[in-house]
Design a protein around this motif. Structure first.
Motif, short mmCIF file in Angstrom:
data_model
loop_
_atom_site.label_atom_id
_atom_site.label_comp_id
_atom_site.label_asym_id
_atom_site.label_seq_id
_atom_site.Cartn_x
_atom_site.Cartn_y
_atom_site.Cartn_z
N GLN A 50 7.20 7.18 0.99
CA GLN A 50 8.13 6.58 1.76
C GLN A 50 6.77 5.56 2.79
O GLN A 50 7.27 6.42 3.49
CB GLN A 50 9.10 6.83 1.97
N ILE A 51 7.62 4.36 2.64
CA ILE A 51 7.27 3.30 4.28
C ILE A 51 8.21 2.84 4.56
O ILE A 51 8.65 2.20 4.22
CB ILE A 51 5.95 2.91 3.93
N PRO A 52 8.37 3.12 5.95
CA PRO A 52 9.91 2.62 6.62
C PRO A 52 8.96 0.68 7.28
O PRO A 52 7.67 0.84 7.45
CB PRO A 52 9.82 3.01 8.26
N ARG A 53 9.80 0.00 7.22
CA ARG A 53 9.62 -1.58 7.71
C ARG A 53 9.31 -1.80 8.91
O ARG A 53 10.13 -1.26 9.71
CB ARG A 53 10.64 -2.46 6.66
N GLY A 54 8.40 -2.46 9.32
CA GLY A 54 8.01 -2.46 10.69
C GLY A 54 8.56 -3.37 11.66
O GLY A 54 9.95 -4.05 10.86
N GLN A 55 8.58 -4.06 12.83
CA GLN A 55 9.79 -4.59 13.50
C GLN A 55 9.38 -6.26 12.55
O GLN A 55 10.27 -6.95 12.57
CB GLN A 55 9.55 -4.37 14.84
N GLY A 56 8.42 -6.37 12.62
CA GLY A 56 7.60 -7.49 12.26
C GLY A 56 8.38 -7.79 10.24
O GLY A 56 7.75 -9.26 10.03
N GLY A 57 9.15 -6.79 10.00
CA GLY A 57 9.02 -6.63 8.83
C GLY A 57 8.10 -6.46 7.91
O GLY A 57 8.39 -6.11 6.51
N GLU A 58 6.73 -5.83 8.12
CA GLU A 58 5.71 -5.75 6.92
C GLU A 58 6.14 -3.92 7.07
O GLU A 58 7.21 -3.69 7.35
CB GLU A 58 4.27 -5.82 7.83
N PHE A 59 5.30 -4.19 5.94
CA PHE A 59 5.34 -2.49 5.26
C PHE A 59 3.98 -1.67 6.28
O PHE A 59 2.75 -2.10 4.96
CB PHE A 59 5.43 -2.08 4.17
N ALA A 60 3.83 -1.13 7.34
CA ALA A 60 2.70 -0.90 7.51
C ALA A 60 2.29 0.71 7.30
O ALA A 60 3.54 1.25 7.46
CB ALA A 60 2.22 -1.09 9.28
N LEU A 61 0.99 1.19 7.18
CA LEU A 61 0.59 2.39 7.34
C LEU A 61 -0.77 2.86 7.31
O LEU A 61 -1.23 2.00 7.58
CB LEU A 61 0.98 2.96 5.76
N ARG A 62 -1.11 4.07 7.16
CA ARG A 62 -2.47 4.37 7.38
C ARG A 62 -2.33 5.11 6.36
O ARG A 62 -2.36 6.45 5.41
CB ARG A 62 -2.04 5.67 9.05
N ALA A 63 -3.99 5.55 5.47
CA ALA A 63 -4.52 5.67 4.49
C ALA A 63 -5.49 6.13 4.87
O ALA A 63 -5.87 6.01 5.84
CB ALA A 63 -4.94 3.96 3.61
N ARG A 64 -6.46 6.96 3.62
CA ARG A 64 -7.62 7.48 3.96
C ARG A 64 -8.82 6.98 3.02
O ARG A 64 -8.21 6.42 1.96
CB ARG A 64 -7.16 8.97 3.64
N ILE A 65 -9.59 6.26 3.01
CA ILE A 65 -10.77 5.98 3.04
C ILE A 65 -11.89 5.92 2.77
O ILE A 65 -12.38 6.58 3.59
CB ILE A 65 -11.26 4.12 2.98
N ASN A 66 -12.09 6.96 1.75
CA ASN A 66 -13.27 8.03 1.54
C ASN A 66 -13.54 9.74 3.04
O ASN A 66 -13.84 9.23 3.07
CB ASN A 66 -14.50 7.40 1.78
N VAL A 159 11.43 -1.25 -3.08
CA VAL A 159 12.32 -1.28 -1.90
C VAL A 159 13.57 -0.85 -1.76
O VAL A 159 14.38 -1.65 -2.51
CB VAL A 159 12.11 -2.47 -1.13
N ARG A 160 14.29 0.46 -1.07
CA ARG A 160 15.39 1.09 -0.49
C ARG A 160 15.69 0.32 0.62
O ARG A 160 15.09 1.45 1.79
CB ARG A 160 14.95 1.90 -1.18
N ALA A 161 16.77 -0.33 1.37
CA ALA A 161 16.80 -0.52 2.80
C ALA A 161 15.67 -1.33 3.06
O ALA A 161 14.92 -2.48 3.15
CB ALA A 161 17.32 0.86 3.05
N ASP A 162 15.49 0.08 4.18
CA ASP A 162 14.07 -0.90 4.79
C ASP A 162 12.98 0.28 5.40
O ASP A 162 12.25 0.34 5.52
CB ASP A 162 14.27 -0.27 7.22
N ARG A 163 13.23 0.48 3.40
CA ARG A 163 11.65 1.85 3.30
C ARG A 163 11.61 1.11 1.62
O ARG A 163 11.93 0.80 1.08
CB ARG A 163 12.17 2.79 2.90
N LEU A 164 10.05 1.23 2.12
CA LEU A 164 9.27 1.13 0.89
C LEU A 164 8.70 1.92 -0.24
O LEU A 164 8.50 3.02 0.30
CB LEU A 164 7.85 0.07 0.77
N VAL A 165 9.04 2.83 -1.35
CA VAL A 165 9.29 3.91 -2.29
C VAL A 165 8.05 3.82 -2.99
O VAL A 165 7.66 2.61 -3.59
CB VAL A 165 9.48 4.03 -2.32
N LEU A 166 6.84 4.25 -2.89
CA LEU A 166 5.39 3.95 -3.62
C LEU A 166 5.67 5.50 -4.33
O LEU A 166 5.70 6.49 -4.48
CB LEU A 166 4.46 4.45 -3.05
N HIS A 167 5.90 5.33 -6.19
CA HIS A 167 5.89 6.35 -6.48
C HIS A 167 4.73 6.41 -7.23
O HIS A 167 3.68 5.50 -8.52
CB HIS A 167 7.33 6.58 -8.05
#
Length: 169
Positions: A50-66, A159-167
């Motif tokens: 689950q990723i919360p919506r940011g103040q600007g409306g975007e869904f930002a997250l911290r990924a791990r690349i390699n 998108v559920r409310a202010d969360r993006l859910v990745l399954h």
């Protein structure tokens, strides 16, 4: 949590009703069905992020690349994962071997990008290997984009409310 408790209560009630008829075969089948549904429910939650919506409306997250942490913004309009030059360099990607031959339209305008494949891209517990991606030249973008070359590999996203859910699968 309440949904899980309600689900558990309904299954327990059903099992109790079957037991009241004293049919051992039905009790075993009901018990197996309850166990399987609860296992599926737990597994489904374990493969979701689950990723919360940011103040600007975007869904930002911290990924791990390699294995390297990288901030990203989810962009369903991007056909591919797009990395900044700086992130690609930090992830140890072979930038000197890249050919910037892909025309790319970004929010900042037109640029060119180079194709590459990420060995491993992880968002929480969701891990994908050999993910196609693009890298833009130094200074062309400020944000890494998590585009459809990753999102298409998921079972679903919503998108559920202010969360993006990745399954994941």
């Amino acid at each position: 949590m309440m949904r899980s408790l309600l689900l558990l209560f309904l299954f327990a009630f059903t099992a109790a009703a079957v037991a009241a008829y004293k049919d051992p075969e039905r009790v075993v089948r009901a018990s197996d069905a309850v166990t399987e549904l609860l296992r599926d429910h737990v597994e489904q939650r374990a493969h979701a992020v689950q990723i919360p919506r940011g103040q600007g409306g975007e869904f930002a997250l911290r990924a791990r690349i390699n294995g390297i942490a990288a901030p990203m913004v989810i962009d369903t309009g991007a056909t591919s994962v797009v990395l900044t030059y700086e992130t690609a360099k930090a992830a140890g990607l072979p930038l000197e071997l890249l050919d910037y031959d892909v025309d790319l339209e970004t929010a900042g305008g037109h640029t060119r990008a180079a194709r590459l494949t990420l060995d491993r891209l992880a968002i929480g517990k969701l891990v994908e290997r050999s993910v196609p991606a693009l890298v833009v030249p130094h200074g062309q973008m400020k944000t890494n984009l998590l585009g459809m070359s990753f999102l298409d590999r998921l079972e679903s996203f919503e998108v559920r409310a202010d969360r993006l859910v990745l399954h994941g699968f």
